[in-house]
Design a protein around this motif. Structure first.
Motif, PDB file in Angstrom:
ATOM      1  N   ARG A 174     106.971   1.417  18.704  1.00  0.00           N
ATOM      2  CA  ARG A 174     107.315   2.773  19.137  1.00  0.00           C
ATOM      3  C   ARG A 174     107.453   3.656  17.909  1.00  0.00           C
ATOM      4  O   ARG A 174     107.982   3.229  16.878  1.00  0.00           O
ATOM      5  CB  ARG A 174     108.609   2.788  19.955  1.00  0.00           C
ATOM      6  CG  ARG A 174     108.389   2.394  21.415  1.00  0.00           C
ATOM      7  CD  ARG A 174     109.642   2.604  22.232  1.00  0.00           C
ATOM      8  NE  ARG A 174     109.455   2.219  23.621  1.00  0.00           N
ATOM      9  CZ  ARG A 174     109.208   3.053  24.615  1.00  0.00           C
ATOM     10  NH1 ARG A 174     109.104   4.352  24.373  1.00  0.00           N
ATOM     11  NH2 ARG A 174     109.064   2.622  25.850  1.00  0.00           N
ATOM     12  N   GLN A 194     113.418   5.253  20.944  1.00  0.00           N
ATOM     13  CA  GLN A 194     112.799   6.292  21.762  1.00  0.00           C
ATOM     14  C   GLN A 194     111.599   6.889  21.042  1.00  0.00           C
ATOM     15  O   GLN A 194     111.679   7.237  19.872  1.00  0.00           O
ATOM     16  CB  GLN A 194     113.816   7.382  22.080  1.00  0.00           C
ATOM     17  CG  GLN A 194     115.039   6.857  22.840  1.00  0.00           C
ATOM     18  CD  GLN A 194     115.950   7.965  23.301  1.00  0.00           C
ATOM     19  OE1 GLN A 194     115.507   8.891  23.995  1.00  0.00           O
ATOM     20  NE2 GLN A 194     117.216   7.896  22.942  1.00  0.00           N
ATOM     21  N   ILE A 203     108.529  -3.422  18.134  1.00  0.00           N
ATOM     22  CA  ILE A 203     109.318  -3.817  19.294  1.00  0.00           C
ATOM     23  C   ILE A 203     109.129  -5.300  19.594  1.00  0.00           C
ATOM     24  O   ILE A 203     110.091  -6.024  19.859  1.00  0.00           O
ATOM     25  CB  ILE A 203     108.926  -2.984  20.534  1.00  0.00           C
ATOM     26  CG1 ILE A 203     109.140  -1.493  20.261  1.00  0.00           C
ATOM     27  CG2 ILE A 203     109.708  -3.438  21.759  1.00  0.00           C
ATOM     28  CD1 ILE A 203     110.577  -1.115  19.966  1.00  0.00           C
ATOM     29  N   GLN A 242     104.863   4.793  22.789  1.00  0.00           N
ATOM     30  CA  GLN A 242     104.599   3.369  22.560  1.00  0.00           C
ATOM     31  C   GLN A 242     103.126   3.134  22.286  1.00  0.00           C
ATOM     32  O   GLN A 242     102.247   3.709  22.937  1.00  0.00           O
ATOM     33  CB  GLN A 242     105.030   2.522  23.759  1.00  0.00           C
ATOM     34  CG  GLN A 242     104.681   1.042  23.607  1.00  0.00           C
ATOM     35  CD  GLN A 242     105.742   0.103  24.106  1.00  0.00           C
ATOM     36  OE1 GLN A 242     106.915   0.467  24.226  1.00  0.00           O
ATOM     37  NE2 GLN A 242     105.359  -1.121  24.396  1.00  0.00           N
ATOM     38  N   TYR A 243     102.863   2.258  21.313  1.00  0.00           N
ATOM     39  CA  TYR A 243     101.502   1.905  20.934  1.00  0.00           C
ATOM     40  C   TYR A 243     101.359   0.386  20.938  1.00  0.00           C
ATOM     41  O   TYR A 243     102.319  -0.356  20.707  1.00  0.00           O
ATOM     42  CB  TYR A 243     101.180   2.445  19.544  1.00  0.00           C
ATOM     43  CG  TYR A 243     101.280   3.949  19.447  1.00  0.00           C
ATOM     44  CD1 TYR A 243     100.245   4.756  19.915  1.00  0.00           C
ATOM     45  CD2 TYR A 243     102.422   4.563  18.928  1.00  0.00           C
ATOM     46  CE1 TYR A 243     100.341   6.148  19.864  1.00  0.00           C
ATOM     47  CE2 TYR A 243     102.526   5.950  18.872  1.00  0.00           C
ATOM     48  CZ  TYR A 243     101.490   6.729  19.339  1.00  0.00           C
ATOM     49  OH  TYR A 243     101.582   8.095  19.291  1.00  0.00           O
ATOM     50  N   PHE A 260     110.669  -1.023  32.506  1.00  0.00           N
ATOM     51  CA  PHE A 260     109.511  -0.736  31.673  1.00  0.00           C
ATOM     52  C   PHE A 260     108.264  -1.312  32.343  1.00  0.00           C
ATOM     53  O   PHE A 260     107.736  -2.348  31.959  1.00  0.00           O
ATOM     54  CB  PHE A 260     109.707  -1.323  30.272  1.00  0.00           C
ATOM     55  CG  PHE A 260     110.865  -0.701  29.545  1.00  0.00           C
ATOM     56  CD1 PHE A 260     110.685   0.439  28.779  1.00  0.00           C
ATOM     57  CD2 PHE A 260     112.145  -1.224  29.670  1.00  0.00           C
ATOM     58  CE1 PHE A 260     111.758   1.049  28.136  1.00  0.00           C
ATOM     59  CE2 PHE A 260     113.220  -0.634  29.024  1.00  0.00           C
ATOM     60  CZ  PHE A 260     113.029   0.504  28.254  1.00  0.00           C
ATOM     61  N   GLU A 291     103.534  -4.577  19.696  1.00  0.00           N
ATOM     62  CA  GLU A 291     104.032  -3.394  20.386  1.00  0.00           C
ATOM     63  C   GLU A 291     104.959  -2.625  19.452  1.00  0.00           C
ATOM     64  O   GLU A 291     105.877  -3.211  18.871  1.00  0.00           O
ATOM     65  CB  GLU A 291     104.785  -3.795  21.657  1.00  0.00           C
ATOM     66  CG  GLU A 291     103.934  -4.541  22.672  1.00  0.00           C
ATOM     67  CD  GLU A 291     104.749  -5.073  23.829  1.00  0.00           C
ATOM     68  OE1 GLU A 291     105.924  -4.661  23.959  1.00  0.00           O
ATOM     69  OE2 GLU A 291     104.234  -5.901  24.597  1.00  0.00           O
ATOM     70  N   THR A 332     109.372   6.365  16.435  1.00  0.00           N
ATOM     71  CA  THR A 332     110.674   6.999  16.599  1.00  0.00           C
ATOM     72  C   THR A 332     110.858   8.113  15.565  1.00  0.00           C
ATOM     73  O   THR A 332     109.982   8.386  14.753  1.00  0.00           O
ATOM     74  CB  THR A 332     111.797   5.965  16.437  1.00  0.00           C
ATOM     75  OG1 THR A 332     111.841   5.542  15.057  1.00  0.00           O
ATOM     76  CG2 THR A 332     111.543   4.748  17.320  1.00  0.00           C
TER      77      THR A 332
END
Length: 411
Positions: free
Chosen positions: A268, A199, A277, A202-203, A226, A266, A270
């Motif tokens: 995230r 969680q 990811i 996102q980049y 998503f 990709e 957190t």
């Protein structure tokens, strides 16, 4: 001197026309090899030479490329769409003809998401905890071990097809049933990756070779799917955050042996920091190349083609803007009655592009993947606040009507 030709294996709705146009600007003759060239309408519009060939048959492609080499100096690349194996084939063709291109072994390992995770973990790259399963019992056991919520995704696939967040046991059972009941189209023997839900924002980090070109941010629609709603370049990051994401991304490339050409990582951010990811060993198939071009003046497609043709690429930034895209995603299934306002939106100052994919009478059947989008708007300006305002105003001018299936007498 033989004329130079760029051979494109299969095509792509978004990036395909851009590759063709860039090739022509570079003085190259674009040629598409496809099992069914009629799938790509831009081939006729752009008057591209298209040759029907079995792109699942490496020997057939080697034979066709050998024939073309009698008339042209070739460069070979292609598109990984629903079938990721196409780009593996590109690497094998480049190796066969001793041409610049990706390492097919690295590409193949990367497209197997379980193998990718193993290689990243071995190299110490932070990723969500994960397991792999081949049946419903194994999925349930893995989810119990990792703890809900978890994300389920096919080990081989792209475009968020078959990807879902499962927040409780009922959602888990429902999605496992969907994946294994024959409703999902598998591109490889059925295997499911189960991973902890990371969680956080996102980049997307876009690279060429071992150089980070740009970092953007993405927003998605409501869970459990998503589906991209917005993408913006550059992401709003401090210098330290940028360096952290860049360092992890380059570690991913080293771990996976991706030292040539474009890639997209990709991540995230957190509570424990950034986690990888997924690594895509190619240009992303969404609007990213266009956004990077608008934001920085770096044309990743043109520079990729230069690499393919054995030339040096130039990744120096020419300017600095904020570029963003809004995807138009319907909120219901049914029949699209009408869609309009796109011309007004395109006329708004600062709007770079408006495109509608769906036409009236088109059935709308959402599956929670990239095909849910029915259009997009792109805007660019010197600063983030202005770009976001332009995008919001332009997207608000576009509207549509969908008649639900039940209202038509369906079940």
């Amino acid at each position: 001197m033989a004329r130079k030709a760029l051979v494109l294996i299969e095509g792509h709705r978004g990036n395909g026309p851009l590759y063709v146009q860039a090739a022509k600007r570079l003085g190259l003759h674009p040629i598409t090899l496809s099992t069914d060239p009629t799938r790509y309408g831009y081939l006729a519009t752009e008057r591209v030479e298209a040759i029907r060939a079995d792109t699942d048959n490496l020997d057939a492609l080697v034979s066709e490329c050998s024939r073309l080499r009698a008339s042209y100096d070739l460069g070979i690349t292609g598109f990984a769409g629903a079938d990721e194996s196409v780009y593996v084939t590109v690497g094998k063709l480049c190796r066969q003809f001793n041409l610049p291109g990706p390492n097919p072994d690295s590409i193949e390992a990367c497209y197997d998401k379980f193998t990718q995770r193993q290689l990243l973990a071995k190299a110490g790259v932070p990723t969500p905890a994960y397991r792999v399963a081949g049946n419903a019992t194994e999925v349930e056991d893995a989810a119990a071990e990792l703890g809900l919520p978890v994300i389920l995704k096919p080990v081989v696939g792209s475009g968020s097809c078959g990807v879902r967040l499962c927040r409780d046991s009922d959602e888990l059972a429902e999605h496992v049933s969907y994946l294994l009941s024959g409703k999902h189209v598998w591109r490889a023997p059925p295997r499911i990756l189960i991973e902890q839900f990371a969680q956080g924002p996102q980049y997307g980090v876009d690279t060429m070779g071992d150089e980070v070109v740009a970092i953007g941010a993405a927003d998605f629609g409501s869970p459990p799917h998503f589906v991209a709603r917005e993408s913006i370049f550059p992401a709003s990051l401090t210098d330290d955050q940028y360096e952290c994401l860049a360092d992890i991304s380059l570690s991913c490339l080293r771990a996976l042996g991706l030292s040539w050409g474009p890639a997209n990582i990709e991540l995230r951010w957190t509570k424990r920091g950034p986690v990888a990811i997924e690594v895509n060993p190619r240009l992303p198939g969404c609007l990213t190349p266009r956004l990077i071009h608008l934001a920085y003046g770096v044309d990743l497609i043109t520079e990729h083609i230069r690499l393919v043709m054995g030339e040096a690429c130039d990744l120096r930034r020419q300017h600095s803007q904020t570029a963003a895209a809004r995807f138009l995603v319907p909120d219901r299934d049914g029949i699209l009655n009408w869609i309009g306002g796109d011309r007004r939106a395109a006329a708004e100052p600062g709007v770079a592009e408006v495109e509608i994919y769906a036409r009236p009478t088109t059935p709308i059947v959402r599956k929670g993947d990239y095909l849910d989008s029915i259009g997009h708007v792109i805007a660019a300006s010197p600063n983030r606040v202005r770009t976001e305002a332009i995008l919001r105003r332009a997207a608000g001018l576009i509207s549509w009507s969908i008649t639900p299936i039940r209202a038509l007498g369906g079940t």
